[in-house]
Write a protein that holds these residues in place. Sequence first.
Motif, PDB file in Angstrom:
ATOM      1  N   LYS A  87       0.819  -1.210   0.000  1.00 43.60           N
ATOM      2  CA  LYS A  87       0.000   0.000   0.000  1.00 43.60           C
ATOM      3  C   LYS A  87       0.853   1.261   0.000  1.00 43.60           C
ATOM      4  CE  LYS A  87      -4.136  -2.038   2.051  1.00 43.60           C
ATOM      5  NZ  LYS A  87      -5.126  -2.005   3.156  1.00 43.60           N
ATOM      6  N   VAL A  88       2.080   1.127   0.507  1.00 45.15           N
ATOM      7  CA  VAL A  88       3.065   2.210   0.407  1.00 45.15           C
ATOM      8  C   VAL A  88       4.343   1.588  -0.124  1.00 45.15           C
ATOM      9  CG1 VAL A  88       2.051   3.550   2.274  1.00 45.15           C
ATOM     10  CG2 VAL A  88       3.838   1.893   2.793  1.00 45.15           C
ATOM     11  N   PRO A  89       5.196   2.349  -0.810  1.00 44.45           N
ATOM     12  CA  PRO A  89       6.422   1.759  -1.368  1.00 44.45           C
ATOM     13  C   PRO A  89       7.286   1.114  -0.288  1.00 44.45           C
ATOM     14  CG  PRO A  89       6.029   3.939  -2.287  1.00 44.45           C
ATOM     15  CD  PRO A  89       5.041   3.777  -1.169  1.00 44.45           C
ATOM     16  N   LEU A  90       7.768  -0.114  -0.560  1.00 44.70           N
ATOM     17  CA  LEU A  90       8.657  -0.837   0.345  1.00 44.70           C
ATOM     18  C   LEU A  90       9.908  -1.248  -0.431  1.00 44.70           C
ATOM     19  CD1 LEU A  90       6.116  -3.207   2.173  1.00 44.70           C
ATOM     20  CD2 LEU A  90       7.043  -1.043   3.015  1.00 44.70           C
ATOM     21  N   SER A  91      11.046  -1.229   0.215  1.00 50.17           N
ATOM     22  CA  SER A  91      12.290  -1.633  -0.434  1.00 50.17           C
ATOM     23  C   SER A  91      12.271  -3.130  -0.718  1.00 50.17           C
ATOM     24  CB  SER A  91      13.490  -1.294   0.456  1.00 50.17           C
ATOM     25  OG  SER A  91      13.494  -2.122   1.617  1.00 50.17           O
ATOM     26  N   THR A  92      13.112  -3.555  -1.665  1.00 51.89           N
ATOM     27  CA  THR A  92      13.201  -4.989  -1.943  1.00 51.89           C
ATOM     28  C   THR A  92      13.698  -5.758  -0.718  1.00 51.89           C
ATOM     29  OG1 THR A  92      15.402  -4.631  -2.894  1.00 51.89           O
ATOM     30  CG2 THR A  92      13.541  -4.732  -4.430  1.00 51.89           C
ATOM     31  N   ALA A  93      14.575  -5.144   0.063  1.00 57.54           N
ATOM     32  CA  ALA A  93      15.065  -5.808   1.272  1.00 57.54           C
ATOM     33  C   ALA A  93      13.926  -6.044   2.253  1.00 57.54           C
ATOM     34  CB  ALA A  93      16.168  -4.978   1.914  1.00 57.54           C
ATOM     35  N   THR A  94      13.052  -5.051   2.430  1.00 53.87           N
ATOM     36  CA  THR A  94      11.922  -5.198   3.352  1.00 53.87           C
ATOM     37  C   THR A  94      10.927  -6.215   2.824  1.00 53.87           C
ATOM     38  OG1 THR A  94      12.179  -2.922   4.129  1.00 53.87           O
ATOM     39  CG2 THR A  94      10.059  -3.973   4.520  1.00 53.87           C
ATOM     40  N   LEU A  95      10.654  -6.181   1.513  1.00 53.80           N
ATOM     41  CA  LEU A  95       9.754  -7.174   0.928  1.00 53.80           C
ATOM     42  C   LEU A  95      10.314  -8.583   1.103  1.00 53.80           C
ATOM     43  CD1 LEU A  95       8.730  -5.328  -2.355  1.00 53.80           C
ATOM     44  CD2 LEU A  95       7.204  -5.944  -0.469  1.00 53.80           C
ATOM     45  N   GLY A  96      11.627  -8.728   0.898  1.00 57.57           N
ATOM     46  CA  GLY A  96      12.250 -10.030   1.107  1.00 57.57           C
ATOM     47  C   GLY A  96      12.140 -10.486   2.549  1.00 57.57           C
ATOM     48  N   TYR A  97      12.301  -9.557   3.473  1.00 56.09           N
ATOM     49  CA  TYR A  97      12.169  -9.858   4.900  1.00 56.09           C
ATOM     50  C   TYR A  97      10.754 -10.339   5.227  1.00 56.09           C
ATOM     51  CZ  TYR A  97      11.622  -8.731   9.895  1.00 56.09           C
ATOM     52  OH  TYR A  97      11.343  -8.779  11.227  1.00 56.09           O
ATOM     53  N   LEU A  98       9.749  -9.659   4.688  1.00 60.17           N
ATOM     54  CA  LEU A  98       8.363 -10.052   4.945  1.00 60.17           C
ATOM     55  C   LEU A  98       8.039 -11.393   4.284  1.00 60.17           C
ATOM     56  CD1 LEU A  98       6.592  -6.586   4.534  1.00 60.17           C
ATOM     57  CD2 LEU A  98       7.230  -7.756   6.661  1.00 60.17           C
ATOM     58  N   ALA A  99       8.566 -11.618   3.079  1.00 55.07           N
ATOM     59  CA  ALA A  99       8.351 -12.914   2.417  1.00 55.07           C
ATOM     60  C   ALA A  99       8.975 -14.038   3.243  1.00 55.07           C
ATOM     61  CB  ALA A  99       8.934 -12.892   1.012  1.00 55.07           C
ATOM     62  N   ALA A 100      10.173 -13.795   3.779  1.00 55.17           N
ATOM     63  CA  ALA A 100      10.834 -14.803   4.613  1.00 55.17           C
ATOM     64  C   ALA A 100      10.015 -15.084   5.866  1.00 55.17           C
ATOM     65  CB  ALA A 100      12.240 -14.335   4.982  1.00 55.17           C
ATOM     66  N   HIS A 101       9.423 -14.025   6.449  1.00 58.06           N
ATOM     67  CA  HIS A 101       8.577 -14.229   7.630  1.00 58.06           C
ATOM     68  C   HIS A 101       7.374 -15.101   7.294  1.00 58.06           C
ATOM     69  CE1 HIS A 101       6.483 -13.331  11.393  1.00 58.06           C
ATOM     70  NE2 HIS A 101       5.394 -13.209  10.642  1.00 58.06           N
ATOM     71  N   ILE A 102       6.737 -14.827   6.154  1.00 60.16           N
ATOM     72  CA  ILE A 102       5.582 -15.638   5.750  1.00 60.16           C
ATOM     73  C   ILE A 102       5.981 -17.102   5.595  1.00 60.16           C
ATOM     74  CG2 ILE A 102       3.953 -16.053   3.858  1.00 60.16           C
ATOM     75  CD1 ILE A 102       3.919 -12.971   3.439  1.00 60.16           C
ATOM     76  N   ASN A 103       7.140 -17.340   4.976  1.00 60.24           N
ATOM     77  CA  ASN A 103       7.581 -18.724   4.741  1.00 60.24           C
ATOM     78  C   ASN A 103       7.929 -19.452   6.034  1.00 60.24           C
ATOM     79  OD1 ASN A 103       7.323 -18.775   1.911  1.00 60.24           O
ATOM     80  ND2 ASN A 103       9.256 -17.687   1.665  1.00 60.24           N
ATOM     81  N   THR A 104       8.463 -18.749   7.011  1.00 54.03           N
ATOM     82  CA  THR A 104       8.902 -19.408   8.248  1.00 54.03           C
ATOM     83  C   THR A 104       7.838 -19.427   9.327  1.00 54.03           C
ATOM     84  OG1 THR A 104       9.907 -17.327   8.982  1.00 54.03           O
ATOM     85  CG2 THR A 104      11.333 -18.891   7.851  1.00 54.03           C
ATOM     86  N   ALA A 105       6.964 -18.404   9.365  1.00 52.11           N
ATOM     87  CA  ALA A 105       6.025 -18.291  10.478  1.00 52.11           C
ATOM     88  C   ALA A 105       4.573 -18.546  10.105  1.00 52.11           C
ATOM     89  CB  ALA A 105       6.148 -16.897  11.107  1.00 52.11           C
ATOM     90  N   LEU A 106       4.225 -18.462   8.832  1.00 51.76           N
ATOM     91  CA  LEU A 106       2.817 -18.582   8.444  1.00 51.76           C
ATOM     92  C   LEU A 106       2.523 -19.748   7.507  1.00 51.76           C
ATOM     93  CD1 LEU A 106       2.030 -14.791   7.785  1.00 51.76           C
ATOM     94  CD2 LEU A 106       1.779 -16.085   9.913  1.00 51.76           C
ATOM     95  N   LYS A 107       3.520 -20.167   6.747  1.00 53.22           N
ATOM     96  CA  LYS A 107       3.302 -21.183   5.714  1.00 53.22           C
ATOM     97  C   LYS A 107       2.745 -22.491   6.282  1.00 53.22           C
ATOM     98  CE  LYS A 107       5.914 -23.642   2.126  1.00 53.22           C
ATOM     99  NZ  LYS A 107       5.882 -24.965   2.792  1.00 53.22           N
ATOM    100  N   TRP A 108       3.116 -22.842   7.510  1.00 56.11           N
ATOM    101  CA  TRP A 108       2.685 -24.105   8.111  1.00 56.11           C
ATOM    102  C   TRP A 108       1.166 -24.204   8.243  1.00 56.11           C
ATOM    103  CZ3 TRP A 108      -0.201 -24.105  12.587  1.00 56.11           C
ATOM    104  CH2 TRP A 108      -0.238 -22.897  13.298  1.00 56.11           C
ATOM    105  N   ARG A 109       0.480 -23.081   8.195  1.00 52.46           N
ATOM    106  CA  ARG A 109      -0.967 -23.077   8.368  1.00 52.46           C
ATOM    107  C   ARG A 109      -1.713 -23.650   7.163  1.00 52.46           C
ATOM    108  NH1 ARG A 109      -2.667 -19.442  12.415  1.00 52.46           N
ATOM    109  NH2 ARG A 109      -0.953 -18.234  13.355  1.00 52.46           N
ATOM    110  N   PHE A 110      -1.015 -23.797   6.025  1.00 53.95           N
ATOM    111  CA  PHE A 110      -1.705 -24.163   4.792  1.00 53.95           C
ATOM    112  C   PHE A 110      -1.117 -25.444   4.207  1.00 53.95           C
ATOM    113  CE2 PHE A 110      -1.887 -19.605   5.408  1.00 53.95           C
ATOM    114  CZ  PHE A 110      -3.249 -19.365   5.316  1.00 53.95           C
TER     115      PHE A 110
END
Length: 314
Positions: A87-110
């Motif tokens: 919704k607001v511009p994010l750096s590639t580093a921040t996007l990568g950080y959030l993607a890594a969080h999804i893979n490690t902390a949220l992916k197990w739910r699905f």
Amino acid sequence: MPTIEDIFEPHTATASSFSTYEAGDVAYVTNGFKDNGVLGFVAAKPDDRVYEFNGIVLSAFCEATLQIAPYIARGNGGSGLIVLEPKVPLSTATLGYLAAHINTALKWRFNWYRQATTDRIRRLAIPDPIEANVSFPVKEFLPVVSQTKQKKNWEVKFRPFALDELFELASGDYHNAAELPDGDVPLISCGDADNGITRFVSVPPENIYNRKLTIAFNGMNTLTTKYHPYDFATKDDVAICTARSPLKVSTLMFIQLMMAREKWRYSYYRKCFMEKLSRQSVLLPAKKSEVDEETIEIILKSTAYWDGLRSRLE
């Protein structure tokens, strides 16, 4: 913590099957992590939504990949992708950080029976990107568009080559790693992590190798093949592969990849040993009876990561 819908606007992907596209320069994103989810580069169709922002793409199993514009995402087959637009511009580093969080902390739910949908992922909590302090150069490790990363139609003839036909195979030198003194030479074992390095030791020069493949005999990673472009020593739970005739680095790396297809043959309870390994074959492009190294190099050059990887191998 904010939720995904606080930070992103989710979009349901709509692109058609990859096979229906002509080659082009727009990344086609699909499920999985292979090649960062990029199946190839295509010419977008008039009714496709081409995403012109850097964002995160989620698969049906919540596999998150960071994508750099422009790209389209697979939407057919009942398990289409979800594209998260910041919704607001994010750096590639921040996007990568959030993607890594999804893979490690949220992916197990699905899983296969509970797949990710826009409604299910909206209210999942993620770190606040404003508070994230990420300096890792994510963009340097992402795929880039090149003329070789296109859909290609050429006939490659494969044939099985026995490992003993390609290499002189020898067992590693040391059985008990604990008996070796500490040093600066990587000791290779049958593990998969850290390229098989289990610790750093001091060994005599005659037991130091360089620029060779090793193949695991046993453990949970039987037939795991690793290339080592540095000095290394070996435990006796791996085989050392010395090429009978010079092979390009690209060929060695391709053999490593193709050996991964054969790992299903063994397990912790059905181990391999030298006699079996010498009979084991690997499927490679061939010109008559010879390994087609030229074609192998073309195949590897068509992958997005080859240029960066090659600089670390040679």
